[in-house]
Design an enzyme around this catalytic site. Structure first.
Site, PDB file in Angstrom:
ATOM      1  N   GLU A 266       0.843  -1.193   0.000  1.00 33.81           N
ATOM      2  CA  GLU A 266       0.000   0.000   0.000  1.00 33.81           C
ATOM      3  C   GLU A 266       0.875   1.238   0.000  1.00 33.81           C
ATOM      4  OE1 GLU A 266      -3.021   0.439   2.928  1.00 33.81           O
ATOM      5  OE2 GLU A 266      -4.040  -1.412   2.385  1.00 33.81           O
TER       6      GLU A 266
ATOM      7  N   HIS B   2      -4.696   6.376   0.305  1.00 36.14           N
ATOM      8  CA  HIS B   2      -3.893   5.155   0.301  1.00 36.14           C
ATOM      9  C   HIS B   2      -4.401   4.247  -0.805  1.00 36.14           C
ATOM     10  CE1 HIS B   2      -7.201   3.703   2.908  1.00 36.14           C
ATOM     11  NE2 HIS B   2      -6.805   2.469   2.681  1.00 36.14           N
TER      12      HIS B   2
ATOM     13  N   HIS C 152      -5.241   0.186  -2.346  1.00 35.16           N
ATOM     14  CA  HIS C 152      -5.635  -1.181  -2.019  1.00 35.16           C
ATOM     15  C   HIS C 152      -5.127  -2.111  -3.116  1.00 35.16           C
ATOM     16  CE1 HIS C 152      -9.249  -0.402   0.902  1.00 35.16           C
ATOM     17  NE2 HIS C 152      -8.079  -0.088   1.422  1.00 35.16           N
TER      18      HIS C 152
ATOM     19  N   ASP D  78      -9.765   0.595   8.071  1.00 35.01           N
ATOM     20  CA  ASP D  78      -9.684   1.987   7.610  1.00 35.01           C
ATOM     21  C   ASP D  78     -10.565   2.886   8.464  1.00 35.01           C
ATOM     22  OD1 ASP D  78      -7.931   1.402   5.551  1.00 35.01           O
ATOM     23  OD2 ASP D  78      -9.536   1.048   4.109  1.00 35.01           O
TER      24      ASP D  78
END
Ligand SMILES: [Zn+2]
Length: 144
Positions: free
Chosen positions: A23, A84, A86, A97
């Site tokens: 990530e 971010h 995935h 999250d």
């Protein structure tokens, strides 16, 4: 609603491709307009401090966060969100999250990176008043 320039949008998606299969994470800086729209003026890449499970967890070093916040303020920008990626997972927030989201009124942007290529990017606003009623709510993203 979240507004980004094409440059910033492409940059954060590219960041996810570069760190794949791990990530990536970073910070969105800018301003909040009177109607609540967050307008991104710059992005800051962060190093993912999680080494145990970097493919599905991310963590921004608090010292790095404070530095980026201070440098942003010197330019007249505030933190308006976080992003971010995935890797090989949908661009939907996970329960982790939500647990780790603490900035109310900020955007949380997630890009799915499938086999190394950036796919869908979604944004969610952290709404609510405290940890007990917080939610990540879908919000529109405008690029341009
Ligand atoms: Zn996530």
């Amino acid at each position: 609603m979240l507004k980004l320039t094409r440059h910033d949008y492409d940059s954060l998606r590219q960041h996810g491709e570069e760190t794949y299969p791990h990530e990536c994470c970073g910070i969105l800086l800018g301003r909040v307009d009177d109607d609540g729209t967050r307008v991104v003026m710059s992005t800051a890449r962060c190093s993912n401090t999680r080494t145990d499970s970097a493919h599905n967890r991310y963590n921004i070093d608090p010292k790095e966060l404070v530095r980026i916040q201070r440098e942003g303020r010197e330019r007249g920008e505030d933190i308006v969100g976080f992003y971010h990626s995935h890797p090989d997972h949908p661009a939907q927030w996970s329960s982790t999250d939500l647990d780790e989201a603490h900035w109310f009124g900020c955007s949380y942007l997630i890009t799915s990176v499938e086999k190394g290529k950036a796919g869908i990017t979604n944004s969610f606003e952290l709404t609510g008043t405290d940890e007990s009623d917080k939610r990540l709510q879908d919000e529109p993203v405008e690029v341009g």
